[in-house]
Design a protein around this motif. Sequence first.
Motif, PDB file in Angstrom:
ATOM      1  N   GLY A 147      20.603   0.437 -28.654  1.00  0.00           N
ATOM      2  CA  GLY A 147      21.404   1.295 -29.519  1.00  0.00           C
ATOM      3  C   GLY A 147      21.407   2.734 -29.053  1.00  0.00           C
ATOM      4  O   GLY A 147      22.445   3.406 -29.044  1.00  0.00           O
ATOM      5  N   LEU A 148      20.238   3.232 -28.635  1.00  0.00           N
ATOM      6  CA  LEU A 148      20.163   4.607 -28.147  1.00  0.00           C
ATOM      7  C   LEU A 148      21.036   4.824 -26.922  1.00  0.00           C
ATOM      8  O   LEU A 148      21.565   5.916 -26.711  1.00  0.00           O
ATOM      9  CB  LEU A 148      18.718   4.965 -27.812  1.00  0.00           C
ATOM     10  N   ALA A 149      21.207   3.772 -26.136  1.00  0.00           N
ATOM     11  CA  ALA A 149      22.034   3.886 -24.929  1.00  0.00           C
ATOM     12  C   ALA A 149      23.503   4.131 -25.267  1.00  0.00           C
ATOM     13  O   ALA A 149      24.282   4.535 -24.394  1.00  0.00           O
ATOM     14  CB  ALA A 149      21.896   2.628 -24.077  1.00  0.00           C
ATOM     15  N   THR A 150      23.888   3.900 -26.536  1.00  0.00           N
ATOM     16  CA  THR A 150      25.275   4.147 -26.941  1.00  0.00           C
ATOM     17  C   THR A 150      25.483   5.564 -27.465  1.00  0.00           C
ATOM     18  O   THR A 150      26.615   5.928 -27.807  1.00  0.00           O
ATOM     19  CB  THR A 150      25.711   3.153 -28.037  1.00  0.00           C
ATOM     20  N   ASP A 151      24.425   6.359 -27.545  1.00  0.00           N
ATOM     21  CA  ASP A 151      24.529   7.718 -28.086  1.00  0.00           C
ATOM     22  C   ASP A 151      24.977   8.666 -26.975  1.00  0.00           C
ATOM     23  O   ASP A 151      24.226   8.916 -26.019  1.00  0.00           O
ATOM     24  CB  ASP A 151      23.178   8.163 -28.644  1.00  0.00           C
ATOM     25  N   PRO A 152      26.179   9.221 -27.066  1.00  0.00           N
ATOM     26  CA  PRO A 152      26.656  10.117 -26.000  1.00  0.00           C
ATOM     27  C   PRO A 152      25.795  11.372 -25.851  1.00  0.00           C
ATOM     28  O   PRO A 152      25.754  11.964 -24.777  1.00  0.00           O
ATOM     29  CB  PRO A 152      28.088  10.457 -26.433  1.00  0.00           C
ATOM     30  N   GLU A 153      25.094  11.764 -26.917  1.00  0.00           N
ATOM     31  CA  GLU A 153      24.246  12.951 -26.848  1.00  0.00           C
ATOM     32  C   GLU A 153      23.022  12.720 -25.970  1.00  0.00           C
ATOM     33  O   GLU A 153      22.364  13.676 -25.553  1.00  0.00           O
ATOM     34  CB  GLU A 153      23.802  13.364 -28.253  1.00  0.00           C
ATOM     35  N   ASP A 314       5.830  18.613 -28.839  1.00  0.00           N
ATOM     36  CA  ASP A 314       5.906  19.579 -29.934  1.00  0.00           C
ATOM     37  C   ASP A 314       7.234  19.518 -30.673  1.00  0.00           C
ATOM     38  O   ASP A 314       7.499  20.344 -31.550  1.00  0.00           O
ATOM     39  CB  ASP A 314       5.647  20.998 -29.429  1.00  0.00           C
ATOM     40  N   GLN A 315       8.079  18.533 -30.335  1.00  0.00           N
ATOM     41  CA  GLN A 315       9.344  18.367 -31.035  1.00  0.00           C
ATOM     42  C   GLN A 315       9.890  16.973 -30.770  1.00  0.00           C
ATOM     43  O   GLN A 315       9.413  16.249 -29.902  1.00  0.00           O
ATOM     44  CB  GLN A 315      10.361  19.412 -30.589  1.00  0.00           C
ATOM     45  N   LEU A 316      10.892  16.601 -31.549  1.00  0.00           N
ATOM     46  CA  LEU A 316      11.602  15.334 -31.346  1.00  0.00           C
ATOM     47  C   LEU A 316      13.088  15.565 -31.528  1.00  0.00           C
ATOM     48  O   LEU A 316      13.518  16.565 -32.116  1.00  0.00           O
ATOM     49  CB  LEU A 316      11.087  14.246 -32.291  1.00  0.00           C
ATOM     50  N   THR A 317      13.865  14.622 -31.033  1.00  0.00           N
ATOM     51  CA  THR A 317      15.318  14.652 -31.201  1.00  0.00           C
ATOM     52  C   THR A 317      15.741  13.432 -31.997  1.00  0.00           C
ATOM     53  O   THR A 317      15.381  12.296 -31.645  1.00  0.00           O
ATOM     54  CB  THR A 317      16.038  14.654 -29.839  1.00  0.00           C
ATOM     55  N   HIS A 318      16.489  13.654 -33.049  1.00  0.00           N
ATOM     56  CA  HIS A 318      16.948  12.549 -33.901  1.00  0.00           C
ATOM     57  C   HIS A 318      18.243  11.963 -33.354  1.00  0.00           C
ATOM     58  O   HIS A 318      19.130  12.675 -32.886  1.00  0.00           O
ATOM     59  CB  HIS A 318      17.189  13.049 -35.327  1.00  0.00           C
ATOM     60  N   SER A 319      18.341  10.643 -33.431  1.00  0.00           N
ATOM     61  CA  SER A 319      19.588   9.952 -33.096  1.00  0.00           C
ATOM     62  C   SER A 319      19.950   8.993 -34.224  1.00  0.00           C
ATOM     63  O   SER A 319      19.077   8.314 -34.771  1.00  0.00           O
ATOM     64  CB  SER A 319      19.449   9.170 -31.786  1.00  0.00           C
ATOM     65  N   PHE A 320      21.237   8.952 -34.558  1.00  0.00           N
ATOM     66  CA  PHE A 320      21.725   7.976 -35.538  1.00  0.00           C
ATOM     67  C   PHE A 320      21.872   6.586 -34.923  1.00  0.00           C
ATOM     68  O   PHE A 320      22.041   5.599 -35.639  1.00  0.00           O
ATOM     69  CB  PHE A 320      23.087   8.415 -36.100  1.00  0.00           C
ATOM     70  N   HIS A 321      21.837   6.494 -33.605  1.00  0.00           N
ATOM     71  CA  HIS A 321      22.148   5.242 -32.905  1.00  0.00           C
ATOM     72  C   HIS A 321      20.904   4.354 -32.836  1.00  0.00           C
ATOM     73  O   HIS A 321      20.128   4.416 -31.892  1.00  0.00           O
ATOM     74  CB  HIS A 321      22.689   5.551 -31.509  1.00  0.00           C
TER      75      HIS A 321
END
Length: 335
Positions: A147-153, A314-321
């Motif tokens: 699913g993450l592989a479909t996130d263009p970001e 020290d941080q994370l990035t959120h994905s909806f995918h």
Amino acid sequence: MINDGLTDSKFDQRDGIPDAQKMSRAPTVAIIDIGSNSIKLLVARSSPNNSGIEVLYTHTIETRISSGISQAHPRLSAQAIEAGTRTVTELLRLARAYQPDAVRIVATSAVRDARNGQEFTELIETQTHYRVDILDGPEEARLIARGLATDPELSTLNDYLQIDLGGGSLEVILLQKAQIQQAISLQLGAVRLSEQFLLDREAPIDQNTASAIQTHVRKTLETSIDGSLPSLPVVATGGAIVITRAILAAEDGLTIENRSACMTMQEISQLRQRIGGVPLHDRLAIPALPPARADILPTALLTIEAVLEVANADQLTHSFHNLRYGIAAELLEKR
């Protein structure tokens, strides 16, 4: 007859659309994910240039079926089974408007761990005529990564650590050169840990309890991961991550989409202290915090902090995918 979700959806058998018209439109799929805290629908199709998937509709219904998941031999209650079946039926009704060519229903930690999980899935199958696939931990992790592989970001990100935090489990996936190197599913979900560690879930969380939760998470991670984690960006999915971003956005007067997907350890820790430091009835007034999640979000935030610490991040990035996107991508590849 039970529809396996990989053949044409029964919706098309009664939608009245001529065959030629169906063939002229892009294949559409509907995915229903039966989670521990909520049941979610995604309707999607291939993007016009076939570079990814195009989301047509998403909907989430808060339906916690995972109460008691921390027991040695957990069982879904009769109320949970009834509520879950009713929610799946409603999401199928909503999906019907998009005439999906294929439908797939999956269940994760709460159902696979429950002694009567099959009873639940059989009831859904009887009432809807759709098979429910109970995903094991590695398969769930694989599909989340898909699913993450479909996130263009994230298209330029090949090496990262992915975490998906649910009510029953925590999936941890290490990707290097866009390939899964490790994928584990751990019993570190927010409902599970809340039941294990919080004697009074309506009271503020004291420092001793918070430390005990984080120590347990760290030890579980350190004994489950093969070797030490490399210092990589962390990408996170799951309801707790969505809600955390939504709360931080609301505090800044933003929508969740307009708020940065990046959340720092400091922001997460400070939010946990603000939410966990007050009783449940005060949390209910916090903008963007769903009442059904108010009792477990502090535990979820404690877990996220511990994961970031182990990952030396020290941080994370959120994905909806998430999981649903991975399943949709695989179904669309077969259309």
